[in-house]
Design a protein around this motif. Structure first.
Motif: not given
Ligand SMILES: Cc1cc2nc3c(=O)[nH]c(=O)nc-3n(C[C@H](O)[C@H](O)[C@H](O)COP(=O)(O)OP(=O)(O)OC[C@H]3O[C@@H](n4cnc5c(N)ncnc54)[C@H](O)[C@@H]3O)c2cc1C
Length: 415
Positions: A97-107, A288-298
């Motif tokens: 399981y993972a939480g991807i929390c890599l933030g953002s950079v300037t566009a 999604k509203s549960d913040l999931r992007a894949g079955t085991r990745t948020f």
């Protein structure tokens, strides 16, 4: 079983600390970040004026966790299907399981010249670059490595101008005339950067014309009207010119071209938008509203884009990142418990994230504007609230002495 948190900003540290409490001790918990410190990014504009704040707003990750394993590595990419990340160490990292929390950079949105001439503000090093650019444009003589006190910069050639103030005594400057500064983008970052530059030029006696340029018809366009008005007043009081409904079309070495005309720019700071990091292929995927992007990745915080449980878009902000992380910690913990109990019966119903924050606080130099529910506060009450937000976060992650130093820096700055 391995649970991994990618990125240790607001979302990552909060998520990992919550998981430390909720996961059984036999579950491997790993935090991976390219930096070995946690940065209070929402305070980095302060470093433009007070380089010493950099030390207060960066907390060693080794101080923050009880049992999570911290790995310092640059993540090249993450494959959600195979649950694998490629790291710059030449290794791959597999997770359950993972939480991807890599933030953002300037566009830069491919606006010609913006990547070349626009100074971004994502790190404390960026803040110091902006400071240096201002001093160079003003002809301030400095041996500044910018982490040192300005009083150490007095040995330059004989100055044309001696500038005195309480905070920046004896900075030496050639008399080069006024410096033209353009800040592109009047969201939370741009407003606060313009405010710090206004205060810094005032404190040091550098003559400057500062213009905040915004494409939308108003500053702080995503916020309530009374907040927008208060921010506009504070910018005006600090001598910042505001040019709204103005789209930057091209940046040059010494100017910024817009749909309403050209602005001279000795210093051009660009805070006009964000994108995903390179590790996320520059995108911010929808969750999604549960913040999931894949079955085991948020995906948590700025790294993703989401619609909350009430159908509202979630704003990219530290305030949202912290709160999303709490929801995701609960959701991952439920899924891990379900798996370790034999995955019997229905998968647990995951919590949707509901975006609720008590309000917003920005600084414009020494002025603070707080929006609390329908009310807008300014003055010392707002300043005290601002100090308590940053310090509250530092103390909640366990950085108590830095929390106290931040309160001191914020309060001293405004008196
Ligand atoms: C000047 C400024 C002022 C702001 N003011 C406010 C404010 O007043 N209120 C507010 O709510 N928000 C504010 N924000 C926005 C806020 O800072 C962000 O929304 C917040 O930082 C998002 O948190 P996060 O955890 O998603 O990402 P971040 O805090 O950016 O953390 C991302 C982490 O991922 C790591 N990382 C990134 N890429 C990689 C990689 N490839 N490999 C390994 N590690 C990686 C980084 O090192 C970092 O530790 C401001 C932002 C700026 C720039």
């Amino acid at each position: 079983m391995n649970v991994t948190v990618f990125g240790a900003g607001y979302a990552g540290v909060t998520l990992a600390q919550r998981l430390e409490s909720s996961l059984d001790s036999d579950i491997d918990l790993v935090v991976i970040d390219k930096s070995d410190t946690h940065l209070l990014k929402h305070e980095i504009h302060r470093v433009i004026r007070r380089p010493q704040v950099a030390d207060i707003i960066e907390v060693p990750l080794s101080d923050l966790f009880d049992r999570a394993t911290v790995r310092t590595a640059h993540i090249h990419d993450i494959d959600i299907e195979t649950q694998t990340a490629r790291l710059n160490t030449g290794t791959t990292h597999q997770y359950d399981y993972a939480g991807i929390c890599l933030g953002s950079v300037t566009a830069d949105y491919d606006i010609p010249g913006v990547a070349e001439y626009g100074l971004p503000l994502n790190t404390t090093a960026d803040a110091l670059t902006i400071r240096t650019a201002l001093f160079e444009a003003a002809g301030v003589t400095t041996t500044d490595d910018s982490s040192t006190d300005l009083s150490e910069q007095r040995q330059g050639p004989t100055p044309d101008v001696q500038i005195h103030s309480d905070q920046h005594d004896s900075i030496s400057a050639e008399n080069r005339g006024s410096v033209d500064i353009v800040v592109g983008g009047a969201g939370l970052s741009g407003i606060q950067v313009a405010g710090e530059l206004a205060a810094l030029t005032r404190e040091t006696g550098i003559q400057a014309d500062i213009t905040l340029v915004e494409q939308q018809p108003t500053v702080a366009s995503n916020f309530p009207e009374n907040f927008q008005h208060a921010v506009r007043d504070a910018l005006n009081n600090n001598g910042v010119s505001i040019s709204t409904a103005t789209t930057i079309e091209r940046a040059r070495e010494d100017a910024v071209e817009t749909n309403t005309g050209t602005f001279a720019a000795d210093v051009f700071v660009w805070t006009g938008g964000i994108r995903g990091t390179d590790a996320m292929d520059k995108s911010r995927p929808m969750v999604k509203s549960d913040l999931r992007a894949g079955t085991r990745t948020f995906i948590v915080g700025d790294a993703g884009r989401g619609i909350d449980a009430d159908g509202e878009p979630i704003p990219a902000s530290a305030a949202a990142a912290l709160r999303e992380a709490r929801t995701v910690a609960d959701n991952i913990s439920q899924l891990v418990a379900y798996d370790t109990n034999g995955a019997d019966g229905f998968e647990p119903r995951l919590e949707p994230y509901r975006f609720e924050v008590p309000g917003w606080i920005v600084t414009v130099g020494d002025d603070t504007i707080a929006q609390l529910g329908p009310e807008v506060l300014t003055g010392s009450a707002a300043t005290a609230m601002k100090a308590s937000v940053g310090a509250g976060h530092l103390s909640s992650v366990g950085a108590l002495s830095q929390a106290a130093e931040l309160v001191d820096a914020e309060i001293r700055s405004s008196t």
